[in-house]
Design a protein around this motif. Structure first.
Motif, PDB file in Angstrom:
ATOM      1  N   UNK A 243      -2.117  -8.964  16.387  1.00 55.25           N
ATOM      2  CA  UNK A 243      -2.502  -9.486  17.626  1.00 55.25           C
ATOM      3  C   UNK A 243      -3.980  -9.732  17.669  1.00 55.25           C
ATOM      4  N   UNK A 263      -2.280 -13.418  13.976  1.00 56.84           N
ATOM      5  CA  UNK A 263      -0.945 -14.288  14.449  1.00 56.84           C
ATOM      6  C   UNK A 263      -1.311 -15.479  15.015  1.00 56.84           C
ATOM      7  N   UNK A 264      -0.255 -16.281  15.071  1.00 54.34           N
ATOM      8  CA  UNK A 264      -0.593 -17.736  15.763  1.00 54.34           C
ATOM      9  C   UNK A 264      -0.979 -17.207  17.213  1.00 54.34           C
ATOM     10  N   UNK A 265      -1.747 -17.948  17.758  1.00 54.11           N
ATOM     11  CA  UNK A 265      -2.321 -17.381  19.225  1.00 54.11           C
ATOM     12  C   UNK A 265      -3.139 -16.194  19.558  1.00 54.11           C
ATOM     13  N   UNK A 270     -15.025 -10.865  16.147  1.00 54.01           N
ATOM     14  CA  UNK A 270     -16.195 -10.796  15.216  1.00 54.01           C
ATOM     15  C   UNK A 270     -17.318 -10.041  15.595  1.00 54.01           C
ATOM     16  N   UNK A 285      -7.958 -21.832  11.365  1.00 50.99           N
ATOM     17  CA  UNK A 285      -8.191 -21.339  12.904  1.00 50.99           C
ATOM     18  C   UNK A 285      -7.329 -22.212  13.642  1.00 50.99           C
ATOM     19  N   UNK A 286      -7.577 -23.609  13.721  1.00 53.18           N
ATOM     20  CA  UNK A 286      -7.114 -24.613  14.436  1.00 53.18           C
ATOM     21  C   UNK A 286      -5.316 -24.698  14.682  1.00 53.18           C
ATOM     22  N   UNK A 287      -4.927 -24.516  13.304  1.00 54.60           N
ATOM     23  CA  UNK A 287      -3.522 -24.644  13.254  1.00 54.60           C
ATOM     24  C   UNK A 287      -2.704 -23.413  13.758  1.00 54.60           C
ATOM     25  N   UNK A 288      -3.435 -22.283  13.676  1.00 50.74           N
ATOM     26  CA  UNK A 288      -2.774 -21.143  14.421  1.00 50.74           C
ATOM     27  C   UNK A 288      -3.254 -20.993  15.823  1.00 50.74           C
ATOM     28  N   UNK A 289      -4.169 -21.856  16.201  1.00 51.04           N
ATOM     29  CA  UNK A 289      -4.517 -21.414  17.695  1.00 51.04           C
ATOM     30  C   UNK A 289      -5.321 -20.314  18.019  1.00 51.04           C
ATOM     31  N   UNK A 290      -6.182 -19.945  17.036  1.00 51.70           N
ATOM     32  CA  UNK A 290      -6.912 -18.578  17.236  1.00 51.70           C
ATOM     33  C   UNK A 290      -7.959 -18.834  18.326  1.00 51.70           C
ATOM     34  N   UNK A 291      -8.323 -17.677  18.771  1.00 51.76           N
ATOM     35  CA  UNK A 291      -9.285 -17.415  19.637  1.00 51.76           C
ATOM     36  C   UNK A 291     -10.392 -16.537  18.814  1.00 51.76           C
ATOM     37  N   UNK A 292     -11.516 -16.983  18.849  1.00 54.96           N
ATOM     38  CA  UNK A 292     -12.642 -16.359  18.226  1.00 54.96           C
ATOM     39  C   UNK A 292     -13.585 -15.596  19.205  1.00 54.96           C
ATOM     40  N   UNK A 293     -13.666 -14.333  19.286  1.00 55.29           N
ATOM     41  CA  UNK A 293     -14.770 -13.737  20.163  1.00 55.29           C
ATOM     42  C   UNK A 293     -15.931 -13.387  19.219  1.00 55.29           C
ATOM     43  N   UNK A 294     -17.308 -13.512  19.679  1.00 56.50           N
ATOM     44  CA  UNK A 294     -18.143 -13.143  18.792  1.00 56.50           C
ATOM     45  C   UNK A 294     -19.473 -12.330  19.503  1.00 56.50           C
TER      46      UNK A 294
END
Lengths: 349, 349, 349, 349
Positions: A243, A263-265, A270, A285-294
């Motif tokens: 997650x 996982x996806x979404x 970071x 990143x996009x295909x998996x719909x990731x959310x990056x917090x940095x």
């Protein structure tokens, strides 16, 4: 200077060279300044960046940004702490009233200052000294809860606050699976926060055996970097990915691995420092719909919660402190830390 | 086949070549399948990717994923719509019960199928046809509110749903400043959603004059790509950067610009498609503590809200429809769209 | 005192009696105090509570908590505004550093002070005067955006900020349906914020025809209290109830109605004042899994967003100002307001 | 009936009287129904409401809503579990596709059915039987993780899922202080979830000594109802009140106490059942700006997380199971439970 009081302070001299200098004692400037007599001050990974010259600091600048001590003087505007209070400091100071502070984004304060990082980050002399001047003391300082050791309190305003940032505002929820990449002090504390916050499973990835053992002792599943960490993630997550994947290294390859482990979404948190150009595979990143917090930890916003968790034993960084040394021994301490022989060194003036 | 009913359908043949074929009519397979008689079906930017061969689809596969029509048949398990209902479809179908659907992440469904995208995305024949089979009809279809035109309804399940995704779950709040990079149909709709959702200011960036004019008519400040968009952002945000920067292009340079336009601790909403390797400057991202939200729109989760906004005139995509053509004219329509002479083409079987 | 400057100020004398007095001019006390020369100051519903003696205030206390003006003096610690700046004030002052302020809950500040509400709420003289002392000016004041009228700016720090609070942090999302009960200035502004924030439908409930007409002009569906508001809600929401029901009255019967109007798992936003004992039907609340959000508006947290929306015309309270009068006319103004002949009265010193 | 298979089932007969009856075995009706052979089924506080006649259920209706067992038959539409799978059930079934399910509010499903609660709550025969028919099995059932005992699994779909609901979606964050009022099984599990989720301090309030001792063993500070719980809260929270107060009783006096224990801008999580008229002091609620979250637990949304936490020992309800009895002993079991001699009774068919 005739009459001026002097104190000892660790200063940067040149890449690879720090020194204990005799410098004038600091005095309050603004109404909400306080002066703290330092009783313990830590050496942190970012101090090593300064030591190596990767982060530029003026010659003779006092370094260090982790401290516990006693308030010796406080301006009229200081209401949250008083002279005589035993306090800990956050690694940076924030004004409390600018656009960003008003939104609780203290670490992005328009007038923010980081202790001991030279003129680039606010020109605020550091805490590896007998005394340190603390701007905006109402926000920068907190009282140390009764009975808490220096070692433990020291973590609240920097390393553990950073670990909290990597996990909690990043959105981890009880029951989540988490991977932590990089088991330095921040990574190990992130393992602790993830476990304390209810993660069902925490995978801890590194290549140093003793750090893996410590992560295991803290409740993580240790995964050596050479032992197919991606496969390990799939095994424990029904092939889905975690997650939340925490990047606590600050290297493109770790970031890439974190994106592949999530996982996806899912979320990639970071917390590892990226100051220079680096790349991320946006396709993944996009295909998996990731959310990056940095970004750097917003410690001022988290330190109350962290302190309460430390005070009640929900978190305990004490095992991470491997060395206690005197302030005078700073040159040797930096050398030890540079040789990676220590996890956390605490200096006592 | 003797006795089998036939219908017309737009099929992919080869890069640059699509055709209207005569194919057997679809029939319900699962208990929650429905058959929809298509009354209007749109051509979308992603159809163009298929047309160009950049997204691989089998020869003869029926394409198209935007549709409005009437339910002609429904399995026993279809409870949310009935035969005779005028409905619109979402661009993809989701099972509603897997790990991801249970979390409301329908677009990441483990058994997800996108209409008209070949075997890679679920092998689900498209909607540019007289009839289309709709799996999991309870989630994939919605009744068209009374009085809503085909043109408007068509947007709910794809383009406007995507724009909503780019803005609302990305975290825009009333009063925020927003920049939208790329003014195709999704970008223009994102301008609308941002305005409708209370953005104080929306900057719309593109290099096509008429798209800039349309964005301006929708309430945005138009900024030509050649006219220092970064400077424009600084001017209107007191030099801070926007709260939310929307990347609606799908190109590394637009992503880089979005990261530079966002304020510290701001959000970059990446709705533009990244399928291949691409890079982002992590140094900029990290120093500014940006939050990146990425991936295909979770339209099934948004379509109710979007429909309500369309039904009450809070959103209105009708001005974006530049061409109405017959299903038979699909080859010409694709050629027109490919020459960028149209913003949105609606085909009527 | 010889030489002391004097000013005019509206003071509470006894229930039903206010007076314009000659009082010493205020001076800065703390380093972050500012003095504002008031150019416009509003009369609010809570002033009426004081006027009626329902909210106890000392005899001779200066009242009023809405103001726009110019900074005439500022302490050393005031950094966000300067002497000469045209500013507006929030209705209350917060320290910015206590437990609650650190969490952004400024309205619950442990040292909070409300302008013009006597010793109970912080002993801070009000703004219906030539001059007003503003504590914690960095947080309490904001610069008025260029070109904004006094009338509009006056709403940001009190009525419109309260309306924003009732809608946005309460969780309304674009596409939601909203009911607003009670169409005083706050209720009418809540209608505006709901519409500006993307509500698909807003029902506005009251028993005063002209207020219903104004709500209608602002985009709401007006519903007279006698015309079965519950039935109206069902009609427009497919029998479900609204996503968010706003109680802007402060009366148990309105609260009860709000709970009945909200859909299952919906939100009841209680912005109407409840100071005394009152009841809510917990059975209804619990069976429907309602979420209640309550309490005075956290305006300091919202005023930036509100100002940006006002500055760009996304919100416009100007039509609500029905009367402009001089500060000297305060006794008459209160009488007019008390007779409910005015919606909003602005006094100009 | 000739040829029909029969099974044993616990039925309600009259207030105070339940019976083990011989009834026809259930069969799948809809395509997404499953039949589960029950191996363990719990008696819950709400069963006691039925037993006492406070919740009306038809004579002869099969009761019980907690179960673990093995799937013996499954319709064509059942994809998430298969015949032979060891599964646990949630206490209610949801369609997965209505307005509320689409928002993840499964417990408010427009077609929701609660096991064993008679025609009022969906007419779905209960699980205190040899076999139970499970509608919408894809959402209602989950596979039991390998190695998990019946006792532990039984809690996931009801009591522990309810405790999770009281804490996590209610907004508790690591470091928070929590008070739990009422130490029945749900309250004790709420103590566990709060601790597991990182609460720094949990106060547990009840008047039964052994429950207080169990709460203490789970990491809470036990507070006897007679020993000034409000004072205890003040002592441990620096006089502020707790961040989250959980009402796990379902009584106006407990609700009132929860509202008084919560800090300003805190949360009151009302998981205790309120079915009848009851009151809350809105003055206290409003002045403190409390947020109330209420209603039955949305267990289907939480059960994955709860199962993962149970599977990895982050939560462990096993100590709460005080009695194991046979299904045949149901009349005696209800009598024992009614005399409050048991905390949790598990029946095995």
């Amino acid at each position: 200077m005739l009459g001026a009081q002097h104190m000892r302070a660790v200063t940067f001299q040149a890449p690879g060279e720090i020194r204990v200098d005799d410098l004038p004692e600091p005095e309050p400037i603004a109404a909400d300044d306080a002066i703290v007599s330092v009783e313990a001050t830590g050496i942190c990974g970012s101090d090593l960046h300064i030591f190596h010259g990767r982060v530029a600091v003026e010659q003779g600048f006092v370094i260090g940004h982790e401290f516990v001590g006693t308030v010796t003087a406080a301006g009229d505007g200081v209401t949250e702490v008083s002279a005589g209070d035993r306090v800990l400091g956050c690694f940076c100071a924030a004004c409390g009233t600018c656009f960003f502070c008003r939104r609780g984004e203290y670490v992005k304060c328009d007038h923010g200052q980081v202790f001991g990082h030279g003129s680039t980050l606010g020109n605020l002399p550091g805490a590896q000294a007998d005394l340190v001047r603390v701007p905006h003391a109402n926000l920068t300082l907190r009282r140390v809860p009764g009975g808490m050791s220096d070692d433990v309190a020291l973590f609240a305003g920097d390393v553990m606050g950073t670990a909290y940032h990597a996990i909690v505002p990043a959105g981890m929820k009880p029951g989540d699976s988490v991977a932590v990449l990089g088991l330095g002090p921040v990574g190990l504390c992130a393992v602790q926060v993830a476990r304390a916050g209810g993660a069902a499973q925490v995978l801890a990835v590194d290549s140093v055996e003793e750090r893996l053992r410590m992560a295991e002792a803290l409740g993580a599943v240790p995964v050596h970097l050479d032992e197919d960490p991606g496969g390990a993630v799939k095994r424990v997550t029904d092939r889905r990915g975690v997650d939340v994947a925490v990047e606590a290294v600050g290297h493109p390859s770790a970031l890439d691995m974190a994106c592949r482990m999530a996982r996806k979404a899912g979320t990639v948190s970071v917390i590892g420092v990226f100051a220079e150009r680096a790349e991320v595979h946006m396709g993944v990143v996009w295909i998996k719909s990731l959310r990056l917090v940095t970004g750097q930890a917003n410690v001022i916003a988290h330190v109350d919660a962290v302190l309460d968790m430390l005070a009640h034993g929900v978190l305990d960084p004490a095992p991470l402190v491997t060395h206690h040394m005197g302030l005078e021994d700073a040159p040797e301490a930096y050398a030890v830390y540079d040789r990676r022989e220590a996890l956390k060194i605490v200096l006592s003036p």
